[in-house]
Design a protein around this motif. Structure first.
Motif, PDB file in Angstrom:
ATOM      1  N   TYR A  42       0.833  -1.202   0.000  1.00  0.00           N
ATOM      2  CA  TYR A  42       0.000   0.000   0.000  1.00  0.00           C
ATOM      3  C   TYR A  42       0.872   1.259   0.000  1.00  0.00           C
ATOM      4  O   TYR A  42       0.611   2.203  -0.758  1.00  0.00           O
ATOM      5  N   ILE A  43       1.904   1.287   0.848  1.00  0.00           N
ATOM      6  CA  ILE A  43       2.783   2.454   0.922  1.00  0.00           C
ATOM      7  C   ILE A  43       3.497   2.682  -0.406  1.00  0.00           C
ATOM      8  O   ILE A  43       3.623   3.817  -0.880  1.00  0.00           O
ATOM      9  N   GLU A  44       3.941   1.609  -1.049  1.00  0.00           N
ATOM     10  CA  GLU A  44       4.649   1.736  -2.321  1.00  0.00           C
ATOM     11  C   GLU A  44       3.760   2.295  -3.423  1.00  0.00           C
ATOM     12  O   GLU A  44       4.229   3.027  -4.299  1.00  0.00           O
ATOM     13  N   GLY A  45       2.480   1.968  -3.391  1.00  0.00           N
ATOM     14  CA  GLY A  45       1.587   2.403  -4.456  1.00  0.00           C
ATOM     15  C   GLY A  45       0.815   3.669  -4.172  1.00  0.00           C
ATOM     16  O   GLY A  45       0.142   4.195  -5.061  1.00  0.00           O
ATOM     17  N   ARG A  46       0.906   4.198  -2.947  1.00  0.00           N
ATOM     18  CA  ARG A  46       0.109   5.371  -2.560  1.00  0.00           C
ATOM     19  C   ARG A  46       0.574   6.602  -3.317  1.00  0.00           C
ATOM     20  O   ARG A  46       1.752   6.941  -3.344  1.00  0.00           O
ATOM     21  N   GLN A  47      -0.366   7.294  -3.935  1.00  0.00           N
ATOM     22  CA  GLN A  47      -0.061   8.492  -4.716  1.00  0.00           C
ATOM     23  C   GLN A  47      -0.087   9.718  -3.816  1.00  0.00           C
ATOM     24  O   GLN A  47      -1.100   9.997  -3.162  1.00  0.00           O
ATOM     25  N   ARG A  48       1.019  10.448  -3.772  1.00  0.00           N
ATOM     26  CA  ARG A  48       1.108  11.673  -2.991  1.00  0.00           C
ATOM     27  C   ARG A  48       1.785  12.761  -3.820  1.00  0.00           C
ATOM     28  O   ARG A  48       2.665  12.483  -4.637  1.00  0.00           O
ATOM     29  N   ALA A  49       1.378  14.003  -3.589  1.00  0.00           N
ATOM     30  CA  ALA A  49       1.896  15.121  -4.365  1.00  0.00           C
ATOM     31  C   ALA A  49       3.247  15.562  -3.828  1.00  0.00           C
ATOM     32  O   ALA A  49       3.625  15.271  -2.692  1.00  0.00           O
ATOM     33  N   GLY A  50       3.963  16.305  -4.670  1.00  0.00           N
ATOM     34  CA  GLY A  50       5.176  16.966  -4.213  1.00  0.00           C
ATOM     35  C   GLY A  50       6.432  16.475  -4.908  1.00  0.00           C
ATOM     36  O   GLY A  50       6.542  15.322  -5.314  1.00  0.00           O
ATOM     37  N   VAL A  51       7.379  17.407  -5.047  1.00  0.00           N
ATOM     38  CA  VAL A  51       8.701  17.133  -5.599  1.00  0.00           C
ATOM     39  C   VAL A  51       9.721  17.689  -4.615  1.00  0.00           C
ATOM     40  O   VAL A  51       9.541  18.787  -4.072  1.00  0.00           O
ATOM     41  N   VAL A  52      10.786  16.956  -4.350  1.00  0.00           N
ATOM     42  CA  VAL A  52      11.814  17.410  -3.423  1.00  0.00           C
ATOM     43  C   VAL A  52      12.409  18.722  -3.923  1.00  0.00           C
ATOM     44  O   VAL A  52      12.871  18.810  -5.063  1.00  0.00           O
ATOM     45  N   ASP A  53      12.397  19.757  -3.079  1.00  0.00           N
ATOM     46  CA  ASP A  53      12.924  21.053  -3.499  1.00  0.00           C
ATOM     47  C   ASP A  53      14.434  21.120  -3.276  1.00  0.00           C
ATOM     48  O   ASP A  53      15.060  20.161  -2.801  1.00  0.00           O
ATOM     49  N   ALA A  54      15.025  22.256  -3.635  1.00  0.00           N
ATOM     50  CA  ALA A  54      16.486  22.390  -3.598  1.00  0.00           C
ATOM     51  C   ALA A  54      17.028  22.234  -2.185  1.00  0.00           C
ATOM     52  O   ALA A  54      18.097  21.641  -1.991  1.00  0.00           O
ATOM     53  N   ARG A  55      16.306  22.756  -1.192  1.00  0.00           N
ATOM     54  CA  ARG A  55      16.779  22.596   0.178  1.00  0.00           C
ATOM     55  C   ARG A  55      16.785  21.127   0.571  1.00  0.00           C
ATOM     56  O   ARG A  55      17.713  20.633   1.239  1.00  0.00           O
ATOM     57  N   GLY A  56      15.734  20.400   0.140  1.00  0.00           N
ATOM     58  CA  GLY A  56      15.683  18.977   0.417  1.00  0.00           C
ATOM     59  C   GLY A  56      16.800  18.214  -0.268  1.00  0.00           C
ATOM     60  O   GLY A  56      17.382  17.279   0.299  1.00  0.00           O
ATOM     61  N   VAL A  57      17.116  18.594  -1.509  1.00  0.00           N
ATOM     62  CA  VAL A  57      18.226  17.959  -2.225  1.00  0.00           C
ATOM     63  C   VAL A  57      19.522  18.141  -1.456  1.00  0.00           C
ATOM     64  O   VAL A  57      20.294  17.192  -1.252  1.00  0.00           O
ATOM     65  N   ARG A  58      19.770  19.375  -1.006  1.00  0.00           N
ATOM     66  CA  ARG A  58      21.010  19.633  -0.266  1.00  0.00           C
ATOM     67  C   ARG A  58      21.034  18.873   1.058  1.00  0.00           C
ATOM     68  O   ARG A  58      22.095  18.450   1.523  1.00  0.00           O
ATOM     69  N   MET A  59      19.867  18.684   1.671  1.00  0.00           N
ATOM     70  CA  MET A  59      19.803  17.886   2.888  1.00  0.00           C
ATOM     71  C   MET A  59      20.273  16.457   2.620  1.00  0.00           C
ATOM     72  O   MET A  59      21.117  15.909   3.353  1.00  0.00           O
TER      73      MET A  59
END
Length: 391
Positions: A42-59
């Motif tokens: 269920y967790i693998e298939g659950r659709q959720r919005a959002g894209v990792v932003d630049a701050r998240g990438v640097r994290m």
């Protein structure tokens, strides 16, 4: 006979926040257990919005996890439309890591593989009846049921990453929390369809109401249509959905496609503070909600767990609880910045649509704000900075 396990940290919830926190802690050699009520499929298939932003990438780069969890560079664009007339806004960034791309579903699946399959992390799915005991002066305990057996974990710290209606926030006395909320007065019909975004993600203001199309994998996308709070899915048969999409995008060439799922989502903003009490620390949707217009929900959660992970590392590995004591005070200013951006985006795109909502004056001033993104370098840069998470 039931036994009591002992571990420094228990994380409740295996979404993006909980799995990220567990992976960060594992990287720092802090033992933890993750409890999740759903199964892994269920967790693998659950659709959720959002894209990792630049701050998240640097994290993720700072923690040495970017190569395992994130994909390669990609241009980040939004097709902003008004009554069918579109202009493509490219989110400006610096060269290098900020262009790396990862959707929420991609991140969650990568985290599951990295944490469980590669590292042997302890994630327990299909748990029920989770209860928290966190009395002053006593070691916290988390009890849960799995396969009919009751289990108890004694721990030092509990991370509540179990979303808006989870047990973590409910375990904090109501007298401790201050809840600040804002209702926008309308909802979105969220429709998952078997049709990809063919060019750029779309955010559109229309005299007939707001509509958006955002990618959800290579062959699917999700449409969002503004609707009254009183609407239910029964008010939106599939034929009406596609007719309204074509009307609001002013494009009669859009074909019908298979509708996989739809739900009505009221738009609201909420902040619960403080985000900690005794040994419970809230992160992500357990502590705050934003309307999805600004795509900041997941990135707020990633910021929370970045700060929380380092604080837990200090407390467990170095016996220094000072950063953990200041967790809520550290993250709340960023939470309010993200709230402001999401509210600004939501008002601009919806006020700029149907004038019967808030009047023609609000409609035209909202459209003027949208125009500024294409005529003012300062406005464009500020918008980019918020989208990238660096403002």
């Amino acid at each position: 006979m039931p036994t009591t396990e002992e571990i420094p940290v228990v994380i409740i919830g295996a979404g993006a926040a909980g799995l990220t926190l567990a992976t960060l802690l594992d990287t720092a050699k802090v033992p933890c257990i993750v409890l999740e009520r759903q199964d892994r499929t269920y967790i693998e298939g659950r659709q959720r919005a959002g894209v990792v932003d630049a701050r998240g990438v640097r994290m993720f780069e700072r923690w040495g996890l970017a190569d395992q969890l994130l994909a390669g560079p990609v241009a980040q664009t939004i097709d902003y439309r008004v009554n069918g007339v579109g202009r493509v806004f490219e989110i400006a960034g610096d060269n290098g890591s900020e262009g790396r791309f990862c959707t929420q579903q991609m991140l969650v699946n990568n985290l599951l593989r990295e944490l469980i399959d590669m590292r042997g992390g302890d994630v327990r799915f299909d748990v029920t009846d989770v209860t928290i005991t966190d009395e002053d002066g006593q070691r916290p305990q988390v009890r849960y049921t799995r396969e009919g057996q009751v289990h108890t974990i004694a721990c030092d710290h509990i991370a509540g990453c179990d979303a808006d209606r989870g047990v973590s926030r409910a375990s904090i006395p109501a007298s401790v929390l201050t809840t600040i909320s804002h209702e926008f007065g309308y909802a979105w019909l969220a429709v998952l369809v078997e049709a990809p975004v063919v060019a750029h993600p779309i955010m559109a203001a229309s005299d007939h109401g707001f509509v958006a199309q955002l990618p959800r994998g290579p062959q699917r996308s999700r449409y969002y249509l503004q609707c009254p709070l009183s609407d239910g899915t029964q008010d939106w048969p599939h034929a009406r959905i596609w007719d309204e999409i074509r009307l609001r995008l002013n494009d009669d060439t859009i074909p019908d496609a298979v509708v996989l799922d739809c739900e009505v989502v009221p738009l609201r903003s909420v902040v619960h503070a403080p985000m900690q009490h005794r040994n419970i620390y809230l992160a992500g949707d357990a502590a705050h909600l934003v309307p999805p217009t600004g795509a900041k929900g997941m990135n707020m959660a990633l910021y929370d767990v970045d700060v929380l992970a380092q604080a837990l590392v200090d407390a467990v590995n170095s016996d220094d609880g000072s950063t953990l004591a200041g967790y809520s005070a550290t993250v709340l200013p960023r939470v309010w910045k993200y709230q402001e951006f999401s509210a600004w985006m939501t008002d601009m795109m919806h006020d700029g649509g149907d004038p019967t909502q808030n009047g023609a004056f609000r409609q035209m001033t909202a459209r003027a704000r949208l125009d500024e993104l294409f005529s003012s370098p300062v406005a464009a840069r500020l918008h980019s900075d918020f989208q990238r998470g660096v403002a």
